[in-house]
Design a protein around this motif. Structure first.
Motif, mmCIF file in Angstrom:
data_model
loop_
_atom_site.group_PDB
_atom_site.id
_atom_site.type_symbol
_atom_site.label_atom_id
_atom_site.label_comp_id
_atom_site.label_asym_id
_atom_site.label_seq_id
_atom_site.Cartn_x
_atom_site.Cartn_y
_atom_site.Cartn_z
ATOM 1 N N PRO A 169 24.938 -73.548 -1.164
ATOM 2 C CA PRO A 169 23.684 -73.833 -1.870
ATOM 3 C C PRO A 169 23.030 -72.583 -2.459
ATOM 4 O O PRO A 169 23.126 -71.496 -1.902
ATOM 5 C CB PRO A 169 22.776 -74.434 -0.795
ATOM 6 C CG PRO A 169 23.664 -74.830 0.314
ATOM 7 C CD PRO A 169 24.860 -73.929 0.251
ATOM 8 N N THR A 170 22.378 -72.782 -3.585
ATOM 9 C CA THR A 170 21.555 -71.755 -4.215
ATOM 10 C C THR A 170 20.105 -72.033 -3.831
ATOM 11 O O THR A 170 19.678 -73.178 -3.833
ATOM 12 C CB THR A 170 21.727 -71.811 -5.748
ATOM 13 O OG1 THR A 170 23.072 -71.416 -6.051
ATOM 14 C CG2 THR A 170 20.761 -70.903 -6.450
ATOM 15 N N HIS A 171 19.357 -70.980 -3.503
ATOM 16 C CA HIS A 171 17.957 -71.142 -3.097
ATOM 17 C C HIS A 171 17.024 -70.526 -4.131
ATOM 18 O O HIS A 171 17.251 -69.405 -4.582
ATOM 19 C CB HIS A 171 17.706 -70.455 -1.747
ATOM 20 C CG HIS A 171 18.486 -71.053 -0.621
ATOM 21 N ND1 HIS A 171 19.644 -70.488 -0.145
ATOM 22 C CD2 HIS A 171 18.288 -72.170 0.117
ATOM 23 C CE1 HIS A 171 20.116 -71.230 0.849
ATOM 24 N NE2 HIS A 171 19.308 -72.258 1.017
ATOM 25 N N HIS A 172 15.989 -71.279 -4.469
ATOM 26 C CA HIS A 172 14.890 -70.773 -5.296
ATOM 27 C C HIS A 172 13.672 -70.801 -4.382
ATOM 28 O O HIS A 172 13.307 -71.862 -3.868
ATOM 29 C CB HIS A 172 14.683 -71.641 -6.532
ATOM 30 C CG HIS A 172 15.930 -71.745 -7.371
ATOM 31 N ND1 HIS A 172 16.332 -70.758 -8.228
ATOM 32 C CD2 HIS A 172 16.876 -72.711 -7.432
ATOM 33 C CE1 HIS A 172 17.466 -71.109 -8.814
ATOM 34 N NE2 HIS A 172 17.824 -72.290 -8.333
ATOM 35 N N ILE A 173 13.054 -69.653 -4.187
ATOM 36 C CA ILE A 173 12.004 -69.525 -3.179
ATOM 37 C C ILE A 173 10.754 -68.928 -3.798
ATOM 38 O O ILE A 173 10.828 -67.960 -4.565
ATOM 39 C CB ILE A 173 12.479 -68.625 -2.015
ATOM 40 C CG1 ILE A 173 13.741 -69.225 -1.380
ATOM 41 C CG2 ILE A 173 11.380 -68.431 -0.973
ATOM 42 C CD1 ILE A 173 14.459 -68.302 -0.425
ATOM 43 N N VAL A 174 9.609 -69.525 -3.444
ATOM 44 C CA VAL A 174 8.309 -68.984 -3.831
ATOM 45 C C VAL A 174 7.497 -68.857 -2.549
ATOM 46 O O VAL A 174 7.486 -69.755 -1.709
ATOM 47 C CB VAL A 174 7.578 -69.890 -4.845
ATOM 48 C CG1 VAL A 174 6.158 -69.411 -5.094
ATOM 49 C CG2 VAL A 174 8.350 -69.945 -6.155
ATOM 50 N N VAL A 175 6.796 -67.719 -2.407
ATOM 51 C CA VAL A 175 5.980 -67.465 -1.225
ATOM 52 C C VAL A 175 4.539 -67.236 -1.660
ATOM 53 O O VAL A 175 4.272 -66.437 -2.554
ATOM 54 C CB VAL A 175 6.503 -66.242 -0.438
ATOM 55 C CG1 VAL A 175 5.632 -65.990 0.795
ATOM 56 C CG2 VAL A 175 7.958 -66.434 -0.032
ATOM 57 N N ASP A 176 3.627 -67.964 -1.009
ATOM 58 C CA ASP A 176 2.188 -67.792 -1.237
ATOM 59 C C ASP A 176 1.641 -66.976 -0.074
ATOM 60 O O ASP A 176 1.695 -67.393 1.083
ATOM 61 C CB ASP A 176 1.512 -69.172 -1.300
ATOM 62 C CG ASP A 176 0.010 -69.089 -1.538
ATOM 63 O OD1 ASP A 176 -0.523 -67.961 -1.688
ATOM 64 O OD2 ASP A 176 -0.632 -70.150 -1.580
ATOM 65 N N TRP A 177 1.103 -65.790 -0.382
ATOM 66 C CA TRP A 177 0.605 -64.870 0.632
ATOM 67 C C TRP A 177 -0.915 -64.985 0.816
ATOM 68 O O TRP A 177 -1.546 -64.071 1.353
ATOM 69 C CB TRP A 177 0.943 -63.430 0.243
ATOM 70 C CG TRP A 177 2.413 -63.165 0.125
ATOM 71 C CD1 TRP A 177 3.158 -63.209 -1.011
ATOM 72 C CD2 TRP A 177 3.306 -62.823 1.180
ATOM 73 N NE1 TRP A 177 4.472 -62.916 -0.736
ATOM 74 C CE2 TRP A 177 4.588 -62.669 0.606
ATOM 75 C CE3 TRP A 177 3.168 -62.632 2.562
ATOM 76 C CZ2 TRP A 177 5.712 -62.332 1.354
ATOM 77 C CZ3 TRP A 177 4.285 -62.284 3.297
ATOM 78 C CH2 TRP A 177 5.535 -62.146 2.700
ATOM 79 N N ALA A 178 -1.527 -66.094 0.413
ATOM 80 C CA ALA A 178 -2.990 -66.235 0.459
ATOM 81 C C ALA A 178 -3.540 -66.087 1.874
ATOM 82 O O ALA A 178 -4.644 -65.581 2.058
ATOM 83 C CB ALA A 178 -3.406 -67.578 -0.139
#
Length: 193
Positions: A169-178
Protein backbone atom coordinates in the motif's frame (compact mmCIF):
# COMPACT_ATOMS: atom_id res chain seq x y z
CA UNK A 1 -68.72 -59.42 -9.77
CA UNK A 2 -65.88 -58.45 -7.48
CA UNK A 3 -63.61 -60.98 -6.02
CA UNK A 4 -63.00 -60.76 -2.34
CA UNK A 5 -60.10 -62.23 -0.55
CA UNK A 6 -60.76 -64.44 2.38
CA UNK A 7 -59.83 -62.99 5.73
CA UNK A 8 -56.86 -64.61 7.33
CA UNK A 9 -57.46 -66.00 10.76
CA UNK A 10 -55.09 -65.19 13.57
CA UNK A 11 -52.72 -67.91 14.66
CA UNK A 12 -54.20 -70.19 17.25
CA UNK A 13 -51.34 -69.73 19.75
CA UNK A 14 -51.69 -65.89 19.83
CA UNK A 15 -54.15 -64.61 22.40
CA UNK A 16 -56.84 -62.36 21.06
CA UNK A 17 -56.69 -58.69 22.04
CA UNK A 18 -59.49 -57.09 23.89
CA UNK A 19 -61.15 -54.21 22.02
CA UNK A 20 -59.41 -50.85 22.48
CA UNK A 21 -61.09 -48.67 25.08
CA UNK A 22 -61.89 -45.00 24.39
CA UNK A 23 -59.17 -43.53 26.70
CA UNK A 24 -56.43 -45.60 25.10
CA UNK A 25 -57.57 -44.62 21.60
CA UNK A 26 -57.51 -40.88 22.53
CA UNK A 27 -53.99 -41.18 24.00
CA UNK A 28 -52.74 -43.06 20.92
CA UNK A 29 -54.20 -40.46 18.53
CA UNK A 30 -52.81 -37.59 20.63
CA UNK A 31 -49.35 -39.21 20.57
CA UNK A 32 -49.60 -39.69 16.80
CA UNK A 33 -50.62 -36.03 16.34
CA UNK A 34 -47.73 -34.87 18.56
CA UNK A 35 -45.23 -36.88 16.52
CA UNK A 36 -46.58 -35.46 13.25
CA UNK A 37 -46.40 -31.89 14.61
CA UNK A 38 -42.84 -32.43 15.78
CA UNK A 39 -41.72 -34.00 12.51
CA UNK A 40 -43.25 -31.24 10.39
CA UNK A 41 -43.51 -28.23 12.69
CA UNK A 42 -39.97 -28.14 14.11
CA UNK A 43 -38.18 -28.15 10.72
CA UNK A 44 -40.69 -25.62 9.34
CA UNK A 45 -40.18 -23.35 12.35
CA UNK A 46 -36.41 -23.67 11.97
CA UNK A 47 -36.65 -22.66 8.30
CA UNK A 48 -38.73 -19.57 9.17
CA UNK A 49 -36.30 -18.48 11.89
CA UNK A 50 -33.30 -19.11 9.64
CA UNK A 51 -34.84 -17.14 6.77
CA UNK A 52 -35.56 -14.17 9.07
CA UNK A 53 -32.01 -14.19 10.43
CA UNK A 54 -30.58 -14.37 6.94
CA UNK A 55 -32.75 -11.46 5.79
CA UNK A 56 -31.78 -9.38 8.84
CA UNK A 57 -28.10 -10.14 8.26
CA UNK A 58 -28.39 -8.96 4.67
CA UNK A 59 -30.03 -5.71 5.79
CA UNK A 60 -27.24 -5.11 8.32
CA UNK A 61 -24.57 -5.67 5.67
CA UNK A 62 -26.40 -3.48 3.19
CA UNK A 63 -26.61 -0.65 5.73
CA UNK A 64 -22.93 -1.03 6.61
CA UNK A 65 -21.71 -0.98 3.03
CA UNK A 66 -24.06 1.69 1.76
CA UNK A 67 -22.92 4.12 4.45
CA UNK A 68 -20.83 6.99 3.23
CA UNK A 69 -18.27 8.87 5.19
CA UNK A 70 -16.30 7.87 8.24
CA UNK A 71 -17.50 5.26 10.71
CA UNK A 72 -16.48 5.89 14.32
CA UNK A 73 -14.40 3.03 15.66
CA UNK A 74 -11.42 0.97 14.68
CA UNK A 75 -10.99 -0.78 11.34
CA UNK A 76 -10.76 -4.55 11.69
CA UNK A 77 -7.39 -6.18 12.26
CA UNK A 78 -7.56 -7.62 8.76
CA UNK A 79 -8.13 -4.14 7.28
CA UNK A 80 -5.27 -2.66 9.32
CA UNK A 81 -2.95 -5.47 8.24
CA UNK A 82 -4.01 -5.41 4.57
CA UNK A 83 -3.65 -1.62 4.25
CA UNK A 84 -0.68 -1.52 6.66
CA UNK A 85 -2.20 1.11 8.95
CA UNK A 86 -0.89 0.22 12.45
CA UNK A 87 -2.92 2.63 14.60
CA UNK A 88 -1.20 3.13 17.99
CA UNK A 89 -3.13 1.26 20.70
CA UNK A 90 -3.91 4.27 22.89
CA UNK A 91 -5.29 6.46 20.09
CA UNK A 92 -8.59 8.35 20.41
CA UNK A 93 -11.17 9.75 17.97
CA UNK A 94 -10.53 6.80 15.65
CA UNK A 95 -12.72 6.59 12.54
CA UNK A 96 -12.39 4.84 9.19
CA UNK A 97 -13.96 4.26 5.80
CA UNK A 98 -13.10 1.72 3.10
CA UNK A 99 -13.76 1.87 -0.63
CA UNK A 100 -13.16 -0.90 -3.14
CA UNK A 101 -13.45 -1.24 -6.87
CA UNK A 102 -11.90 -3.50 -9.46
CA UNK A 103 -8.86 -1.26 -9.81
CA UNK A 104 -8.03 0.27 -6.42
CA UNK A 105 -8.92 -0.19 -2.77
CA UNK A 106 -8.57 2.57 -0.20
CA UNK A 107 -8.78 2.76 3.57
CA UNK A 108 -9.37 6.21 5.06
CA UNK A 109 -8.39 6.45 8.73
CA UNK A 110 -8.13 9.25 11.25
CA UNK A 111 -6.90 9.08 14.83
CA UNK A 112 -5.65 11.32 17.63
CA UNK A 113 -2.40 10.11 19.16
CA UNK A 114 0.65 11.35 21.05
CA UNK A 115 3.95 12.57 19.57
CA UNK A 116 5.44 9.18 20.47
CA UNK A 117 2.48 7.36 18.91
CA UNK A 118 2.91 9.29 15.65
CA UNK A 119 6.63 8.56 15.60
CA UNK A 120 5.97 4.84 16.20
CA UNK A 121 3.25 4.78 13.51
CA UNK A 122 5.53 6.38 10.92
CA UNK A 123 8.44 4.09 11.81
CA UNK A 124 6.21 1.00 11.52
CA UNK A 125 5.10 1.90 7.98
CA UNK A 126 8.71 2.59 6.95
CA UNK A 127 9.14 6.35 7.22
CA UNK A 128 9.86 8.95 9.92
CA UNK A 129 8.91 12.36 11.35
CA UNK A 130 11.68 13.91 9.22
CA UNK A 131 9.76 12.93 6.06
CA UNK A 132 6.80 15.16 7.04
CA UNK A 133 6.81 18.41 5.07
CA UNK A 134 5.39 21.56 6.60
CA UNK A 135 2.14 22.85 5.02
CA UNK A 136 1.95 19.81 2.72
CA UNK A 137 -1.63 18.59 2.34
CA UNK A 138 -0.67 15.21 0.91
CA UNK A 139 -4.23 13.87 0.64
CA UNK A 140 -5.86 14.71 -2.69
CA UNK A 141 -9.00 16.84 -2.99
CA UNK A 142 -10.84 13.80 -4.36
CA UNK A 143 -9.98 11.69 -1.31
CA UNK A 144 -10.88 14.55 1.06
CA UNK A 145 -14.33 14.83 -0.57
CA UNK A 146 -14.99 11.10 -0.17
CA UNK A 147 -14.87 11.34 3.64
CA UNK A 148 -15.52 15.04 4.16
CA UNK A 149 -12.10 16.04 5.43
CA UNK A 150 -11.45 19.79 5.24
CA UNK A 151 -7.98 20.78 6.30
CA UNK A 152 -8.82 24.43 6.97
CA UNK A 153 -8.26 24.67 10.74
CA UNK A 154 -5.51 26.71 12.36
CA UNK A 155 -2.91 23.92 12.05
CA UNK A 156 0.03 23.89 11.68
CA UNK A 157 -0.22 21.11 9.12
CA UNK A 158 2.30 18.74 7.65
CA UNK A 159 2.11 15.77 5.36
CA UNK A 160 3.86 13.14 3.30
CA UNK A 161 3.31 10.78 0.41
CA UNK A 162 4.82 7.40 1.18
CA UNK A 163 4.88 5.80 -2.27
CA UNK A 164 5.65 2.08 -2.56
CA UNK A 165 5.51 -0.52 -5.31
CA UNK A 166 2.34 -2.60 -5.77
CA UNK A 167 0.94 -4.58 -4.10
CA UNK A 168 2.35 -2.84 -1.00
CA UNK A 169 0.00 0.00 0.00
CA UNK A 170 0.88 3.63 -0.63
CA UNK A 171 0.14 6.04 2.23
CA UNK A 172 -0.90 9.68 1.98
CA UNK A 173 -0.69 11.27 5.41
CA UNK A 174 -1.68 14.65 6.81
CA UNK A 175 -0.96 15.65 10.42
CA UNK A 176 -2.73 18.45 12.29
CA UNK A 177 -0.50 19.79 15.08
CA UNK A 178 -3.16 22.13 16.58
CA UNK A 179 -3.09 20.28 19.95
CA UNK A 180 0.52 20.30 21.20
CA UNK A 181 1.62 16.78 22.10
CA UNK A 182 -1.52 15.25 20.54
CA UNK A 183 -1.38 15.30 16.74
CA UNK A 184 -4.45 14.36 14.72
CA UNK A 185 -3.41 11.99 11.95
CA UNK A 186 -5.28 11.49 8.66
CA UNK A 187 -4.26 8.57 6.45
CA UNK A 188 -5.35 7.32 3.05
CA UNK A 189 -3.86 3.90 2.35
CA UNK A 190 -4.24 2.85 -1.27
CA UNK A 191 -3.55 -0.60 -2.65
CA UNK A 192 -3.86 -1.97 -6.16
CA UNK A 193 -4.37 -5.72 -6.35
Amino acid sequence: MTASLPRQASPPDEPSRPPEDRGHRIRRRALTLLIIVLLIGVPAGYLVISANQSRDSGKDKEAKYSATGLTPGWPSRVQRRLYQVPIPGYSAEVAYYETNNWKTSRLYVQFLTSDEGLEKFLKTIGTSLDALEKDDIAISARDRRVVGWEFTGPGPWSGLNHERKNPTPTHHIVVDWAKPGHPMVYVVSRTTP
